[in-house]
Design an enzyme around this catalytic site. Structure first.
Site, PDB file in Angstrom:
ATOM      1  N   SER A 148      67.880 -12.804 -37.734  1.00 60.98           N
ATOM      2  CA  SER A 148      67.783 -12.481 -39.161  1.00 60.98           C
ATOM      3  C   SER A 148      68.786 -13.330 -39.929  1.00 60.98           C
ATOM      4  CB  SER A 148      68.076 -11.001 -39.401  1.00 60.98           C
ATOM      5  OG  SER A 148      68.236 -10.729 -40.787  1.00 60.98           O
ATOM      6  N   TYR A 161      73.494  -3.749 -38.269  1.00 57.68           N
ATOM      7  CA  TYR A 161      72.269  -4.545 -38.109  1.00 57.68           C
ATOM      8  C   TYR A 161      72.625  -6.037 -38.105  1.00 57.68           C
ATOM      9  CZ  TYR A 161      67.655  -6.530 -39.025  1.00 57.68           C
ATOM     10  OH  TYR A 161      66.498  -7.274 -38.956  1.00 57.68           O
ATOM     11  N   LYS A 165      72.211  -8.891 -34.991  1.00 58.76           N
ATOM     12  CA  LYS A 165      71.474 -10.144 -35.124  1.00 58.76           C
ATOM     13  C   LYS A 165      72.379 -11.353 -34.893  1.00 58.76           C
ATOM     14  CE  LYS A 165      67.421  -8.392 -35.851  1.00 58.76           C
ATOM     15  NZ  LYS A 165      66.340  -8.581 -34.850  1.00 58.76           N
TER      16      LYS A 165
END
Length: 251
Positions: A148, A161, A165
């Site tokens: 991401s 998160y 990533k």
């Protein structure tokens, strides 16, 4: 826009997180370009299986659903053994499955944080271990990890998160060096904001800020991300390894 050039003719691919979003779009693009696919999802779904059957018949390939929970090592191992028993070569692995919990760090429970890393990172490490052993014996393969843009940029309310990533990015760089001698390439894509279920976890203000930061001022369609996955998976990128390609509309 979808492209049909048979770039993956006679290739066999494993795609995780294939039930929706980027994963399902990847299955569509791969099938339309001649790949046979093991479509991995976490739960049996008749509608999903019907769609796979239609897609396979239309493109004259085979697509086989494989179900397992990314947090269950035994299920994951059994799923891979099922694939292995088919005695087919494995050309491509797409590590796509993932989840997101959005909250400011003081409000994010450690239980949720552990679960997020378990699915977004450790499960991919485990599954890549299984698949890479066969690729090493075959001395060929292409692995594409879905990271991401947040793995580079971070974002308010998405600390864990983003960190998961970023871990995928580091994994990609290291595995590219480990596997090169076996003819296995390892790359990743870093999508921006994509029209999938994950955007439902974003607040309206965060979503608006993300669109404002994007040079194209729009979110991506899953098929646009899948097209780049296909490029990295195919022989078009035969001299590309260890790269994390941003597909973020100019963030």
């Amino acid at each position: 826009m979808q492209y049909k050039n048979n770039l993956l003719q006679n290739k066999n691919a494993i795609v995780t997180g294939s039930g929706s979003g980027i994963g399902y779009a990847t299955i569509q693009v791969f099938a339309e370009n001649g790949a046979n696919i093991w479509a991995c999802a976490h739960k049996k779904n008749e509608s999903f299986e019907y769609n796979l059957l239609q897609l396979a018949e239309k493109n004259q390939v085979w697509i086989r659903p494989i179900y397992f929970e990314m947090t269950d090592e035994n299920q994951m191992k059994e799923a891979f053994l099922k694939i292995k028993k088919e005695k087919q070569k494995i050309d491509i692995l797409i590590n796509n499955a993932g989840i997101s919990y959005d909250a400011l760090l003081p409000m994010l429970s450690m239980k949720k944080s552990h679960e997020l890393f378990e699915i977004n990172f450790f499960a991919h490490i485990q599954f890549t271990q299984f698949v890479s052993r066969q690729m090493m014996r075959e001395k060929q393969g292409s692995i594409v990890n879905v990271a991401s843009y947040l793995g580079f940029d971070g974002n308010r309310g998405q600390t864990m998160y983003s960190a998961s990533k970023a871990a995928i990015n580091a994994m990609t760089k290291s595995l590219a060096k480990e596997f090169a001698e076996y003819g296995i390439r390892v790359n990743a894509i870093a999508p921006g904001v994509v029209d999938t279920k994950l955007i439902d976890t974003m607040s309206e203000s965060d979503f608006a800020r993300a669109i404002e930061k994007c040079a194209l001022h729009r979110i991506a369609e899953p098929i646009e991300i899948a097209n780049m996955i296909m490029v990295l998976a195919s022989d078009l990128s035969s001299y590309v390894t260890g790269e994390i390609v941003r597909v973020d509309g100019g963030m």
